[in-house]
Write an enzyme that holds these catalytic residues in place. Structure first.
Site, PDB file in Angstrom:
ATOM      1  N   SER A   1       0.825  -1.211   0.000  1.00  0.00           N
ATOM      2  CA  SER A   1       0.000   0.000   0.000  1.00  0.00           C
ATOM      3  C   SER A   1       0.862   1.265   0.000  1.00  0.00           C
ATOM      4  CB  SER A   1      -0.894  -0.002   1.240  1.00  0.00           C
ATOM      5  OG  SER A   1      -0.074  -0.045   2.396  1.00  0.00           O
TER       6      SER A   1
ATOM      7  N   HIS B   1       5.096  -2.542   7.182  1.00  0.00           N
ATOM      8  CA  HIS B   1       5.486  -1.198   7.617  1.00  0.00           C
ATOM      9  C   HIS B   1       6.232  -1.239   8.959  1.00  0.00           C
ATOM     10  CE1 HIS B   1       2.751   0.523   4.619  1.00  0.00           C
ATOM     11  NE2 HIS B   1       3.176   1.724   4.950  1.00  0.00           N
TER      12      HIS B   1
HETATM   13  N1  DGL Z   1       2.262  -2.748   4.797  1.00  0.00           N
HETATM   14  C1  DGL Z   1       0.974  -3.343   4.735  1.00  0.00           C
HETATM   15  C2  DGL Z   1       0.862  -4.568   5.568  1.00  0.00           C
HETATM   16  O1  DGL Z   1       1.836  -5.279   5.612  1.00  0.00           O
HETATM   17  C3  DGL Z   1      -0.213  -2.434   4.665  1.00  0.00           C
HETATM   18  C4  DGL Z   1      -0.474  -1.543   5.806  1.00  0.00           C
HETATM   19  C5  DGL Z   1      -1.634  -0.636   5.500  1.00  0.00           C
HETATM   20  O2  DGL Z   1      -1.675  -0.078   4.413  1.00  0.00           O
HETATM   21  O3  DGL Z   1      -2.513  -0.516   6.370  1.00  0.00           O
HETATM   22  O4  DGL Z   1      -0.142  -4.889   6.150  1.00  0.00           O
END
Ligand code: DGL
Length: 268
Positions: free
Chosen positions: A13, A189
């Site tokens: 994302s 993230h």
């Molecule tokens: N980095 C993503 C994950 O691993 C998405 C986080 C998000 O956009 O809420 O879940």
């Protein structure tokens, strides 16, 4: 027909998937990587499974324009709620999600089999991590917690900021009483905030991030299909986002600690 010179497509994302890209780049420096961050629609983790599945199909379709030989879902949320959608869209191209690799590493490392999982609201609600853990290890105990504020903190570049430590304390305090010995960062993230998470958890808890586990998995899958790039030169990579490329570049360089190529703006 898949070709060894084709790129590996990676998506998330936003900037989170760069934590996976970084590890793939370190392990397989000759592979060309095409990364897409859907910054126009981040965060995914607070959205409904229906919306996430739609985004996942569109992100995959975008990467298919670059004829990848492998698609890496560098996103826990998409891996948890839309792995089937990505596989269907990608057709004959192999697809890797982050959950299986992460769980395998956690089970190798844990001694007490008491495992914590943190992720987005959608990932935790899907129960994809506990399902995978219990399927492989009946004797495990899993404690899960959604940490929705971690994604905006990472996107904002609040890496080891006081506010991040305060929120991490709020989210992670329960794990202390459960005496877990392993904590899975179930969102790509979160490794960006690893210093703050480690500060709260202390040094007795092993932190599992998807990057290393995924890089190994990528190598194994490509090798098994005779698709490893044999070129001797370090590959150039391509970074794309669906909105505000300059901010993406600034934050990504801050946490990767390296200079990145220009980030292109693309439409899904
Ligand atoms: N980095 C993503 C994950 O691993 C998405 C986080 C998000 O956009 O809420 O879940």
């Amino acid at each position: 027909m898949l070709h060894r010179d084709s790129p590996i497509g990676i998506f998330d994302s936003g900037i989170g998937g760069l934590t996976v890209m970084r590890r793939i780049k370190e392990r397989l420096p000759n592979e060309r990587l095409v990364y897409f961050g859907d910054t126009a629609r981040v965060p995914y983790g607070t959205k409904s499974p229906l919306a996430i599945r739609k985004y996942a199909a569109e992100d995959t379709a975008l990467l298919l324009r670059y004829n990848p030989k492998l698609i890496v879902i560098a996103c826990g949320t998409v891996s948890a709620v839309a792995l089937d959608v990505v596989k269907e869209t990608a057709k004959d191209i192999p697809v890797l999600g982050v959950i299986a690799a992460c769980v395998a590493t956690a089970l190798e490392k844990t001694k007490t089999k008491k495992i914590g999982v943190i992720g987005t609201l959608a990932t935790i609600a899907s129960e994809a991590y506990p399902r995978e853990i219990y399927a492989r290890e009946h004797g495990a105990t899993v404690f899960s917690k959604a940490c929705p504020l971690f994604v905006p903190l990472a996107e904002e570049g609040f890496l080891n900021h006081e506010a991040t430590r305060l929120i991490a304390h709020e989210y992670l305090a329960d794990f202390k009483t459960e005496a877990i010995d392993t904590l899975i960062l179930g969102c790509t993230h979160y490794p960006v905030l690893r210093p703050a998470i480690e500060f709260i958890m202390g040094n007795k808890v092993q932190i599992i991030d998807s990057g290393e586990a995924m890089a190994l998995e990528v190598e194994l899958v490509l090798a098994s299909r005779d698709l490893l790039n044999l070129s001797k030169t370090t590959a150039l990579h391509q970074l794309m986002v669906s909105d505000v490329p300059q901010k993406f570049k600034t934050v990504a360089e801050l946490f990767l600690g390296i200079e990145l190529p220009d980030v292109e703006l693309v439409a899904t």
